[in-house]
Design a protein around this motif. Structure first.
Motif, PDB file in Angstrom:
ATOM      1  N   UNK A 226     -13.808  52.924  73.155  1.00  6.53           N
ATOM      2  CA  UNK A 226     -13.628  54.293  73.645  1.00  6.53           C
ATOM      3  C   UNK A 226     -14.946  55.051  73.642  1.00  6.53           C
ATOM      4  N   UNK A 227     -15.769  54.814  72.639  1.00  9.82           N
ATOM      5  CA  UNK A 227     -17.073  55.470  72.581  1.00  9.82           C
ATOM      6  C   UNK A 227     -17.978  55.032  73.731  1.00  9.82           C
ATOM      7  N   UNK A 228     -17.904  53.765  74.062  1.00  7.62           N
ATOM      8  CA  UNK A 228     -18.693  53.239  75.201  1.00  7.62           C
ATOM      9  C   UNK A 228     -18.252  53.914  76.494  1.00  7.62           C
ATOM     10  N   UNK A 229     -16.940  54.008  76.692  1.00  7.98           N
ATOM     11  CA  UNK A 229     -16.408  54.608  77.916  1.00  7.98           C
ATOM     12  C   UNK A 229     -16.768  56.096  77.995  1.00  7.98           C
ATOM     13  N   UNK A 230     -16.607  56.806  76.883  1.00  6.95           N
ATOM     14  CA  UNK A 230     -16.942  58.231  76.845  1.00  6.95           C
ATOM     15  C   UNK A 230     -18.432  58.441  77.110  1.00  6.95           C
ATOM     16  N   UNK A 231     -19.270  57.624  76.483  1.00  9.63           N
ATOM     17  CA  UNK A 231     -20.717  57.747  76.659  1.00  9.63           C
ATOM     18  C   UNK A 231     -21.131  57.559  78.117  1.00  9.63           C
ATOM     19  N   UNK A 232     -20.513  56.582  78.781  1.00 10.26           N
ATOM     20  CA  UNK A 232     -20.816  56.338  80.200  1.00 10.26           C
ATOM     21  C   UNK A 232     -20.493  57.556  81.044  1.00 10.26           C
ATOM     22  N   UNK A 233     -19.376  58.201  80.733  1.00 10.94           N
ATOM     23  CA  UNK A 233     -18.970  59.384  81.496  1.00 10.94           C
ATOM     24  C   UNK A 233     -19.876  60.583  81.199  1.00 10.94           C
ATOM     25  N   UNK A 234     -20.308  60.719  79.958  1.00 10.58           N
ATOM     26  CA  UNK A 234     -21.232  61.799  79.597  1.00 10.58           C
ATOM     27  C   UNK A 234     -22.553  61.661  80.354  1.00 10.58           C
ATOM     28  N   UNK A 235     -23.033  60.420  80.451  1.00 12.33           N
ATOM     29  CA  UNK A 235     -24.271  60.149  81.181  1.00 12.33           C
ATOM     30  C   UNK A 235     -24.064  60.389  82.674  1.00 12.33           C
ATOM     31  N   UNK A 236     -22.949  59.874  83.195  1.00 10.08           N
ATOM     32  CA  UNK A 236     -22.642  60.002  84.625  1.00 10.08           C
ATOM     33  C   UNK A 236     -22.606  61.467  85.075  1.00 10.08           C
ATOM     34  N   UNK A 237     -22.054  62.328  84.226  1.00 15.83           N
ATOM     35  CA  UNK A 237     -21.890  63.735  84.606  1.00 15.83           C
ATOM     36  C   UNK A 237     -22.995  64.641  84.054  1.00 15.83           C
ATOM     37  N   UNK A 238     -24.045  64.032  83.503  1.00 20.57           N
ATOM     38  CA  UNK A 238     -25.203  64.799  83.010  1.00 20.57           C
ATOM     39  C   UNK A 238     -24.827  65.866  81.988  1.00 20.57           C
ATOM     40  N   UNK A 239     -23.965  65.492  81.055  1.00 24.05           N
ATOM     41  CA  UNK A 239     -23.612  66.391  79.966  1.00 24.05           C
ATOM     42  C   UNK A 239     -24.831  66.546  79.064  1.00 24.05           C
ATOM     43  N   UNK A 240     -25.042  67.746  78.538  1.00 27.20           N
ATOM     44  CA  UNK A 240     -26.290  68.070  77.855  1.00 27.20           C
ATOM     45  C   UNK A 240     -26.364  67.594  76.409  1.00 27.20           C
TER      46      UNK A 240
END
Length: 336
Positions: A226-240
């Motif tokens: 779940x952490x891997x999936x969340x991290x990918x989405x954070x990077x994809x959407x340029x979360x700060x």
């Protein structure tokens, strides 16, 4: 030493009342004058994160000052930044009392508060009244009566209202005390949330010519997958930034916990190792692409250093302040 004497009295009082009393105590003018007289200035240890310059690495975690009523006194204690909230679009009472419990021997707090707050408009009024010019983060959530399907709108309402007054905004989707809130960390709705939050941020940036970073606060109870999936989405959407972590509902961290206490999120010492491990895993996955703000069980200089060694750029304290008092702030800032 003085705080531990005060603590003996405070710990005889119901926790939620004691929390308010100690904040009001430190807000008294003559108490403030005594504090300022004896406190020596802390060394400047500025650090850059999310494009912002913080006075030092240590801030308050959300929950200490939900409604922004104690901004000025909290800022005088030496914190490098303050995070207010969690606030919601509309005022709400939260869950029924009692909803805050101390486990003194375990140095833990169990809370099932349920985003009790006076609403985002009240918070804005208090920010406007404060004299503090440093960094203020605002932690936002959804109202209890808003369905999960419509919850994204609550976050967007809060972002639009608070944007001019916050240095950064934290999206709280990981509290265990609002029914189904943690579902926002998963699947399509998580992707939609990040997409709409970033779109709103872009609109506000253009409107006010001010870029306010967005951080996502996650649960300590996530699996590596779940952490891997969340991290990918954070990077994809340029979360700060990502804040790791919220409280845990893994009651195994407190051996022999009473059944009647299995009703809310655990913070404090029992969360320490779990949150640090999440930070370490996130750091390996994110590889410095997104900064991590570490929180959970910081009760000493050593535990603060552990969070930073694990990969946190900034750290926050809550329960450690309750159990050890303001001296913990100075101990950490002087040595890190």
């Amino acid at each position: 030493m003085i705080y531990y004497l005060i603590r003996k009295i405070l710990f005889l009082i119901e926790p939620e009342i004691a929390h308010i009393l100690i904040l009001k105590f430190f807000s008294l003018k003559y108490i403030q004058n005594i504090i300022y007289f004896f406190l020596k200035p802390l060394p400047q240890k500025k650090i850059k994160c999310m494009g912002l310059v913080f006075d030092n690495v240590l801030g308050t975690a959300a929950g200490i000052d939900k409604n922004g009523e104690y901004i000025d006194i909290m800022s005088k204690l030496g914190f490098g930044f303050l995070e207010l909230g969690t606030v919601t679009p509309l005022p709400q009472y939260g869950n029924p009392k009692p909803r805050l419990f101390r486990l003194v021997s375990e140095e833990a707090i169990i809370n099932k508060m349920g985003f009790n707050n006076l609403g985002i408009d009240n918070l804005i009024k208090n920010i406007k009244k404060s004299k503090f010019k440093g960094i203020i983060g605002v932690n936002i959530g959804k109202n209890k009566n808003t369905s999960i399907e419509n919850s994204i709108n609550d976050y967007l309402i809060c972002i639009e209202k608070i944007y001019c007054y916050a240095s950064y905004i934290t999206i709280n989707i990981s509290s265990p005390n609002t029914v189904n809130l943690r579902n926002l960390q998963y699947g399509i709705i998580f992707d939609q949330l990040l997409k709409k939050v970033k779109k709103t941020q872009k609109i506000m940036h253009k409107k006010y010519l001010k870029y306010v970073p967005i951080a996502i606060k996650i649960s300590p109870d996530l699996s590596i997958k779940e952490l891997i999936r969340i991290s990918k989405k954070l990077i994809e959407h340029n979360i700060d930034a990502v804040i790791a972590t919220n409280t845990t509902i893994d009651y195994s961290v407190i051996p022999d916990i009473k059944k009647n206490l299995k009703k809310g999120g655990i913070s404090g010492l029992p969360l320490q190792r779990k949150s640090t491990n999440i930070i370490f895993i996130l750091s390996k996955i994110l590889k410095n692409r997104i900064p991590i703000i570490g929180v959970g069980g910081i009760n000493s200089l050593y535990s603060a250093q552990e969070k930073i060694k694990a990969g946190a750029t900034l750290i926050q304290v809550y329960s450690g302040l309750i159990f050890h008092g303001p001296s913990i702030i100075r101990k950490i800032i002087k040595k890190i």
